[in-house]
Design a protein around this motif. Structure first.
Motif, mmCIF file in Angstrom:
data_model
loop_
_atom_site.group_PDB
_atom_site.id
_atom_site.type_symbol
_atom_site.label_atom_id
_atom_site.label_comp_id
_atom_site.label_asym_id
_atom_site.label_seq_id
_atom_site.Cartn_x
_atom_site.Cartn_y
_atom_site.Cartn_z
ATOM 1 N N PRO G 119 0.812 -1.226 0.000
ATOM 2 C CA PRO G 119 0.000 0.000 0.000
ATOM 3 C C PRO G 119 0.846 1.279 0.000
ATOM 4 O O PRO G 119 1.967 1.306 0.500
ATOM 5 C CB PRO G 119 -0.800 -0.106 1.297
ATOM 6 N N GLY G 121 -0.166 5.227 1.063
ATOM 7 C CA GLY G 121 -1.215 6.114 1.571
ATOM 8 C C GLY G 121 -2.517 5.401 1.849
ATOM 9 O O GLY G 121 -3.582 5.981 1.737
ATOM 10 N N GLY G 122 -2.436 4.118 2.190
ATOM 11 C CA GLY G 122 -3.634 3.374 2.557
ATOM 12 C C GLY G 122 -4.331 2.684 1.405
ATOM 13 O O GLY G 122 -5.388 2.086 1.597
ATOM 14 N N THR H 118 -1.457 2.490 10.846
ATOM 15 C CA THR H 118 -1.294 1.834 9.542
ATOM 16 C C THR H 118 -0.109 2.463 8.798
ATOM 17 O O THR H 118 0.299 3.594 9.080
ATOM 18 C CB THR H 118 -2.566 1.984 8.694
ATOM 19 N N PRO H 119 0.462 1.714 7.824
ATOM 20 C CA PRO H 119 1.698 2.198 7.189
ATOM 21 C C PRO H 119 1.488 3.403 6.284
ATOM 22 O O PRO H 119 0.414 3.598 5.710
ATOM 23 C CB PRO H 119 2.159 0.990 6.375
ATOM 24 N N ARG H 120 2.538 4.194 6.198
ATOM 25 C CA ARG H 120 2.621 5.306 5.243
ATOM 26 C C ARG H 120 3.953 5.157 4.518
ATOM 27 O O ARG H 120 5.014 5.125 5.166
ATOM 28 C CB ARG H 120 2.582 6.652 5.981
ATOM 29 N N GLU J 45 -8.924 1.996 4.540
ATOM 30 C CA GLU J 45 -9.014 3.172 5.434
ATOM 31 C C GLU J 45 -10.214 4.062 5.104
ATOM 32 O O GLU J 45 -10.166 5.269 5.309
ATOM 33 C CB GLU J 45 -7.707 3.971 5.343
HETATM 34 CA CA LIG Z 1 -1.584 2.153 4.499
#
Ligand SMILES: [Ca+2]
Ligand SMILES: [Ca+2]
Ligand SMILES: [Ca+2]
Ligand SMILES: [Ca+2]
Ligand SMILES: [Ca+2]
Ligand SMILES: [Ca+2]
Ligand SMILES: [Ca+2]
Ligand SMILES: [Ca+2]
Ligand SMILES: [Ca+2]
Ligand SMILES: [Ca+2]
Ligand SMILES: [Ca+2]
Ligand SMILES: [Ca+2]
Ligand SMILES: [Ca+2]
Ligand SMILES: [Ca+2]
Ligand SMILES: [Ca+2]
Ligand SMILES: [Ca+2]
Lengths: 156, 156, 156, 156, 156, 156, 156, 156, 156, 156
Positions: G119, G121-122, H118-120, J45
């Protein structure tokens, strides 16, 4: 035949059988004969004996069927499956015998039985048999499901 | 041929072969020839050698078949698969060879063999071959299953 | 000893050994001797032979150690582990032998070795051995880790 | 006592017992008495009978121990565990009895036994017992492990 | 008190209670008083009512204890837990009440109770209470386990 | 130093570096210096090159630290980690270098770095290094965490 | 063309390319042209660069194909995929380019390529392309598989 | 203060706040002050805004505490956490602020707060803060839990 | 009928029913009648009573339907499902009754209902029923989905 | 229209919208119009507001489509999905609106949108809508995929 009059087992003390005992199977009447539907049983506590070595075998037995008039009562099914505990039978025989006994009991429109046996020496065996009532569309249905059958492969 | 007369291996001490040994495969007679059914084997302990580097390869071998008259005895299958241990063969050759040896042994209605090999340098290989007896509906069936074959993708 | 001068294996064609071969193990010099740290190896492709039946055994071998001056080179470790392929050894012997060979090679401050063997007849065996250099605080440390060792139980 | 002279079972045809049979347990001599280490057994195919209802119970039995001179032979352990198959015993009794029989056989430095029984009426029971040889540091060790024991909770 | 004389429930037809009913709890005598051990219960079918909204709540109740003389009989425990079905109680009250009722029944050396409740509006609550018999080493033990308690966080 | 004045990267277009570039690391001031706390980074997209073969290596890098005055800005950390992309370094060197660069940047109270590298030829390597500021209680703390470090073993 | 004469890479030192290099792909001859079968590659270590931001992208590349005469050699495939490492390409372009390069190399009966990108930015992107040789039944087959394609949704 | 008199929210229509609103937090009185116990909240639906880019961030917030006299009411906690929805705050600030607001509300014996964001761009951040009431044993307890804190690493 | 005028429950205090109460079901108008689409409900908190023993049963109820004009409001569905809490009904009856009540409420184009009941005595039951509006293509569609129905088998 | 000329967002600072903003969606030209292929987006998200209670809702939005000439740019998609953050919409409306906005933007050959919403009061909702361009074979394709749609049931 009313729904409950044959339920000799549910709610009573259970007599577990020490030998293969298809006669313990009991049926009750399907209350929803107006529409086809599935009943699925998951039985992860099946055990039998290897007929040659006497070693215990273990399996999850899965039963899927579409009832017609009769349905197997689940407690009697439990006692029936437990009756293989000290009975010698090969893996593929267990699955075929269970299917045939349930056909004899219920005369279902369709039934399939799968066995997921635990490994021996690094190899597991999973037999699968099915049946559709001859001369009905369920016979064709059985052939199609047989053709499409597969068990997913575990990947690391 | 009775069901057990060919079972020379089950219940006896096993002689493990150090070389590719298709001759160890043994068959017994299908007791349920009246209905088609599946037998599935899961063999997560397969190992062979890369024919060029000599490096060991590891795989889960999955075998699915619909028997006709003969069925492969599982202990002989184990010894057969173990005979690849010091044998050089590419991944896709292992899968095709195993399928062809089992066709030679059993003359099944249908068979498919899958290999789930462990990664080398970040890449895994999963060959899949299948077969339906020519001139029967199982030939068409094999084509359909080949077309529908896929192995789910692991997602993080 | 520079870090790379002993790396006879990395980047070259590998000669896989067919017999137990501790002499293939190679070491290089720890570049970070100023601080203690762990190196962990996960080796899911270990296979040996049962010394009595000749049946292949399979395991994941886990190695955890704190280096002092020498560190085992990973490609030589791979060849060393592969040299058990046709060697007869019981499960607990494999684990103890691997640990002792690595102690002989590296003289580490601390090391532990675990084997997660696949099941036979429904039973799996997981040996675990560890070592701290005698006369140092790592000896006490080894005792504490032994006391705290456990492998989680799979629940259905 | 050499390592293999007591191995009356490994590599031979197995006689499975139909009753509780602690006398089938066999030991061999620990080859690595110079260092403490763990041996862990995972036995997911345990089954016994409820002493009141006669209903079969199923469990994974986990055994962890640190050997002194004697070690239990794994095939004899399998036959021993299978001898509970038609034996009536409550869950916590199975775990305590297995531990005590293995103490009698091996006189280990430390041992612990856990049972992960399948649910009945929506409740599962997991007994855990342990032992350290009295008068040694393993006695204190057993107390500490008892105090720290827990089985992770499954979350949806 | 013999082990089975109080087992009024096991093997008999069960009368399920519609209200909070601590009086249904039954105990039997611990047969293994010579050694401390754990008994763990997993009860994923717990349900109660929110005392303010009347909405049903659902939880897995986990009970871990070290028995002294008395042990709770598992079928009576099931009926007791089912008696919360139409009873209004907050999450943390359920866990504390269950623990206190079991202390009253068994006078155990140590006990802990955890509730894993399902989410409401995106938030889940997991209360945990424990107890060690005052004036014994189990009191100190309870404090240590309280300090070390934690439930793993699910990560995506 | 205010919290944001050093944030030259966040919210701007990123210039990715093609070589090992510790100078890209940026710090900002810890707003919560009154209490010790952890910051954990999970970086599953780390890749470097084997210094001998040139083959790409892949890892999840985990960084856990307790800040003092300075904290690493996460976007600069991302660019720093990406700067290993075409840089040759052994697995254990990556982990030690990352830890030392972050110590140089932040002078943290405590830090640990773990690398979970993907397998090569069936073997995976997981280095782990840690550090507590010398002469403080974090030095002792580092030693304790080093002693307790372990990575769970995957079981089939 | 014999099976091995084109294997210039396997068993030799690898020269990793720093730029998009379709010319490194090598093929060998299919030894099993008598029967259709699948070869599947799983490549979880794919990485490329975003052509606009220069940011690294990561993906698992899955390749499934039915060979005709030529088959891609796996080590050359590895080097080819690694040649995207410093190459700028959008997600859907990577998947289409890989498929087209493999069609050019092998002229397969059928091929499909899937990319499971991590992913940003989600949001994750998973492109999928496939191909059946025009004018054959594999063209129709490709259309059917395209219509049936889907990637399971992760549920919490 | 009775247990329910402050429960202004439970069972009523909820007014969701569009801005950071610590004043919505409500407490009720602990009914079980006689024994220490844990209350754990799992809040996987937390979202805030990056104070520099305005981009939404997402996290699971975990709260674990040991109450003294006051306990946070869960519906007010939900509204409080939702009030970060349009509020700009860095990851580590969110966790520290939530902890401090709950200390202000409840004056608990002990509390810890964890954020699993959550990842960025391929990196995830997990802050963790804790607190024990100064001058009590919980202060020492907090230090010990801080020292032992860790979040398991996901392995492929 | 506007979309919201029948929404008597959403946003109001809920009155939970203690008996089977199909009359609580409420519908609203489908705003997207121009295109067919699915609505799926997952209800893991279903509980009813065994009509013979009075023992509580637990299930996940899954509902999948294609709306025509009316759609069931989810809060009313929750109250409806909770009304089975103290109602006696066999597993297959629950599933058929729920399906028929929803047909009566919504007159959908298509609907299917599945129950995943927890095990009793080692056996789980999963009924599945479906319906397509008679005289439309959905009737044929229902037959096809019935024929293709299956629930994956858990493997160890 | 070239591929990149419309990419106003990628590589620039993002302006997040606080209201439902379909106008932010941007498209670029499909470079692979010669072959049909899938693009899948996973968006875990997503969050919106319940139009009646104002309570935040959370979902994973899955989008699968087959492009014709135009393709949605992923960063604009992210901003578009984030624009539901403070927008009131029912679950099934979100899914239908997203699908219709993307049809308006791209005029794709085929598209489907799924929403996996988190539970409220123990019930989760998963809407699914799809579309094939009218008058093409994709219209028939859409009908077939609608008929075959299902989301696997989680089993304990
Ligand atoms: Ca993410
Ligand atoms: Ca079981
Ligand atoms: Ca195995
Ligand atoms: Ca790899
Ligand atoms: Ca492996
Ligand atoms: Ca086994
Ligand atoms: Ca088993
Ligand atoms: Ca249950
Ligand atoms: Ca939720
Ligand atoms: Ca990755
Ligand atoms: Ca590997
Ligand atoms: Ca990522
Ligand atoms: Ca639940
Ligand atoms: Ca059960
Ligand atoms: Ca999420
Ligand atoms: Ca719920």
């Amino acid at each position: 035949m009313s729904q409950t009059e044959n339920l000799s087992l549910l709610g009573k003390k259970t007599a577990y059988r020490q030998d293969y005992a298809p006669e313990v199977l009991e049926a009750f009447e399907n209350k929803h004969q107006g529409n086809d539907y599935w009943v699925t049983f998951d039985c992860p506590e099946f055990t039998s004996l290897c007929p040659i070595t006497g070693q215990p075998d273990f399996a999850t037995i899965r039963i899927d069927y579409i009832p017609d008039v009769k349905m197997v009562e689940s407690k009697s099914l439990k006692i029936y499956l437990f009756s293989f505990r000290n009975h010698g039978a090969f893996h593929e025989d267990c699955v075929n015998i269970i299917m045939k006994d349930l056909i004899g009991l219920m005369d279902p429109k369709y039934i399939e039985v799968t066995g997921i046996f635990t490994p021996r020496g690094g190899i597991s065996i999973y037999p699968y048999a099915n049946y559709g009532r001859p001369g009905t569309r369920y016979e064709k249905f059985a052939e199609q499901r047989l053709f499409n059958h597969s068990i997913p492969i575990n990947r690391p």
